[in-house]
Scaffold this active site. Structure first.
Site, PDB file in Angstrom:
ATOM      1  N   GLU A 248      37.467  19.675 -10.788  1.00 14.70           N
ATOM      2  CA  GLU A 248      36.564  19.667 -11.291  1.00 14.70           C
ATOM      3  C   GLU A 248      35.913  20.417 -12.301  1.00 14.70           C
ATOM      4  OE1 GLU A 248      34.659  20.125  -6.600  1.00 14.70           O
ATOM      5  OE2 GLU A 248      35.156  22.044  -6.892  1.00 14.70           O
TER       6      GLU A 248
HETATM    7  C1  TNX Z   1      35.350  21.525  -3.298  1.00  7.16           C
HETATM    8  S1  TNX Z   1      38.411  21.473  -3.346  1.00  7.16           S
HETATM    9  C2  TNX Z   1      36.600  22.205  -4.536  1.00  7.16           C
HETATM   10  C3  TNX Z   1      35.849  23.538  -4.232  1.00  7.16           C
HETATM   11  C4  TNX Z   1      34.341  24.174  -2.874  1.00  7.16           C
HETATM   12  C5  TNX Z   1      35.078  23.520  -2.287  1.00  7.16           C
HETATM   13  C6  TNX Z   1      33.449  24.035  -1.132  1.00  7.16           C
HETATM   14  C7  TNX Z   1      37.977  21.840  -4.454  1.00  7.16           C
HETATM   15  C8  TNX Z   1      39.276  21.568  -4.773  1.00  7.16           C
HETATM   16  N1  TNX Z   1      37.053  21.839  -5.099  1.00  7.16           N
HETATM   17  O1  TNX Z   1      36.076  25.142  -5.572  1.00  7.16           O
HETATM   18  O2  TNX Z   1      34.789  25.890  -3.151  1.00  7.16           O
HETATM   19  O3  TNX Z   1      34.686  22.275  -2.627  1.00  7.16           O
HETATM   20  O4  TNX Z   1      34.056  22.637  -0.026  1.00  7.16           O
END
Ligand code: TNX
Length: 429
Positions: A248
C-alpha cells in the site's frame, strides 16, 4: 515393510498416557520424516515418538497432547505424519496496538501447540515504531509512544527482542520481523526530521487510514536509515527471513517504489538473509530467493518473477481482523465475514490461478490490530480460527474434511477455554 509416507490409524482401545515417560528418539537417518515429521505410537505398553529432528519430536508431542482427553487417556494409535507446507504462520500487528513481551510470548506458546512454525511480527506502521534501533533513538521513544486511537504505545528494546526470538526458538517458531517501507512510515517520519523532504516532522498519527506516508529514496538520510534498520534486524534475528513490507505505498510513485524495493533487496541480501515482501513488490525485479506474501491481488503475485516463492494470506480466508459473523462484537468487514468454515474451507493451490504448486512456500493468517486494543481481543479473533489455518498448512487436501475437523476443533476449543484462553464460540461448533 517400508512405512507409508503418511499414515494415521487410531484404534478403539485407549490408555492413559504419562507425558513424563514418553519414549522419544532422534533418528537423523529417518529422512522420510523430513525436517518436521514424526512417527507416534500409542499402545497399552507405552507411548513412543520418533523423528529425524528435535522439531519433529516437538510436533509429535503436539499431536499426542491433542489426542489426549481430559482424563489423560488417548486412543491407541500409529501415526506417521509430515507437513504439506514448510511455512505455517501467524502475523501479529504490534504497531497499530502494542503488545508486551509477555503477551507476545504467550501468543508464541499458543500457536506453537498447533505446529505453526512462523511468527511474523509487524513491528512498524504509521501509528507506531516498536523496535529500538541503535543510533536512531527517537524512532522507538517518540515513534513508539502512542498507538491507534491515542492508546498507550510501547516498544521492544533489543534485549526484549532477543527474549521474544529465543522464546520462539524454544517453541520451534521462527520469528520473522517486518519493518514496513516505503509506505506505512508515518511513525518514522514523525521521529526523524531528515527523513522528510521539507526537513519537518509530521505529527504522530493515531487514526486508521493507510497509504498516506512514504520514505523518500533520494534524501541523504534515507539510505543510511535503511542500512541501519536492516542491519539491526539481521544481527538480532536468528531466523533467515526479514520482511520489508512494501504494501500500500500509495504515496510513492512507481519508479521510486521500484528503486526502493531494489535498495531493500540489496541491503537484505548483504546481511545474508532472505527478503519477504507483500505482494505489491511483485512489480519490482525480485531475486529468486525472495518470498512474496499474497493478501489481495492475485495479479500482483502472478507478476512476480518465476522462482519467487509465495506465502498465501488470502484476506477472505485468513484475515483474523475480520469478524466471524454478524453478531461478533469485534472485527471488521471489508474482506467478508470469516467463520471457522471459511477459515478452513480453502485449498492453497486454488488461490492464485496459474501459480505452480511448488512455488507455494506456505500459508499465514495476519491479525491487523487497528481495532484490537487488548490481548483478550487478540485471543477472541485468533482462537480457534488459527487452528483452521494450521490444518490448511499441515494436512494434504485429500485428507481434509470439514465434518471430521469440526469435531476435533470443538474439543480443542473447549480445551483452550478451560485453560483460560478467550476463545470465540462459533455458532458452527
Ligand atoms: C490491509 S494487508 C493492510 C493493513 C491493514 C489491513 C486491515 C496489508 C498488506 N495491508 O495495513 O491493517 O488491511 O484489514
Amino acid at each position: 515393510m517400508l512405512p507409508l509416507p503418511r499414515h494415521a490409524v487410531l484404534g478403539n482401545e485407549r490408555s492413559v498416557v504419562d507425558l513424563d515417560s514418553v519414549e522419544t528418539s532422534l533418528h537423523p537417518s529417518r529422512t522420510d520424516l523430513g525436517a518436521e515429521g514424526y512417527e507416534l505410537l500409542i499402545e497399552a505398553g507405552g507411548t513412543a515418538i520418533v523423528a529425524a529432528t528435535e522439531h519433529g519430536l516437538w510436533n509429535g508431542h503436539c499431536t499426542l497432547r491433542q489426542l489426549m482427553a481430559v482424563d489423560g487417556s488417548a486412543p491407541h494409535a500409529h501415526v506417521i505424519d509430515t507437513p504439506r507446507f514448510a511455512w505455517r504462520g501467524a502475523m501479529l500487528d504490534v504497531a497499530r496496538h502494542f503488545f508486551t513481551v509477555d503477551e507476545v510470548k504467550r501468543f508464541i506458546s499458543l500457536i506453537s501447540r498447533y505446529k505453526l512454525n512462523r511468527l511474523h511480527l509487524h513491528l512498524t506502521d504509521d501509528q507506531g515504531w516498536r523496535l529500538d534501533i541503535p543510533g536512531w533513538p527517537a524512532l522507538a521513544r517518540h515513534g513508539g509512544s502512542t498507538a491507534t486511537n491515542g492508546d498507550p504505545g510501547g516498544y521492544y528494546t533489543l534485549d526484549d527482542w532477543r527474549e521474544i526470538v529465543h522464546h520462539g526458538e524454544r517453541h520451534f517458531v521462527t520469528v520473522v520481523p517486518e519493518i514496513d517501507m516505503p509506505g506505512h512510515t508515518n511513525a518514522a517520519l514523525a521521529s526523524v526530521s531528515e527523513l522528510n523532504v521539507d526537513g519537518v516532522c509530521p505529527p504522530l498519527y493515531t487514526g486508521k487510514q493507510v497509504g498516506f506516508s512514504s520514505l523518500r529514496m533520494h534524501l541523504p538520510a534515507t539510505e543510511r536509515f535503511v542500512h541501519d534498520v536492516v542491519r539491526t534486524l539481521a544481527e538480532n534475528t536468528p531466523g533467515p527471513w526479514l520482511h520489508i513490507g512494501g504494501d500500500e505505498a500509495h504515496s510513492t510513485d512507481h519508479a521510486e517504489y521500484v528503486e526502493f524495493i531494489e535498495l531493500l533487496q540489496r541491503e537484505v541480501a548483504a546481511t545474508g538473509k532472505r527478503m519477504v515482501a507483500w505482494e505489491e513488490a511483485g512489480a519490482a525485479p525480485l531475486h529468486r530467493d525472495t518470498v512474496v506474501q499474497h493478501w489481495l491481488s492475485t495479479d500482483k503475485v502472478a507478476a512476480a518473477p518465476a522462482g519467487v516463492g509465495v506465502v498465501l494470506s488470502p484476506a477472505s480466508h485468513t484475515y483474523l481482523d475480520m469478524r466471524h459473523d454478524e453478531d461478533d462484537p469485534l472485527g471488521r468487514r471489508w474482506a467478508g465475514d470469516i467463520d471457522v468454515d471459511a477459515a478452513y474451507g480453502w485449498d492453497p493451490v486454488d488461490v492464485v490461478p496459474g501459480l505452480a504448486a511448488d512455488r507455494i512456500v506456505g500459508v499465514e493468517a495476519p491479525l491487523w490490530t487497528e481495532k484490537v486494543p487488548t490481548f483478550d481481543a487478540v485471543e477472541h479473533l485468533c482462537f480457534p480460527r488459527l487452528l483452521c489455518l494450521a490444518e490448511v498448512g499441515w494436512t494434504p487436501q485429500p485428507m481434509r474434511q470439514w465434518d471430521d475437523f469440526r469435531v476435533r476443533l470443538q474439543h480443542e476449543t473447549n480445551r483452550l477455554a478451560m485453560e483460560g484462553v478467550n476463545v470465540h464460540r462459533s455458532k458452527l461448533l
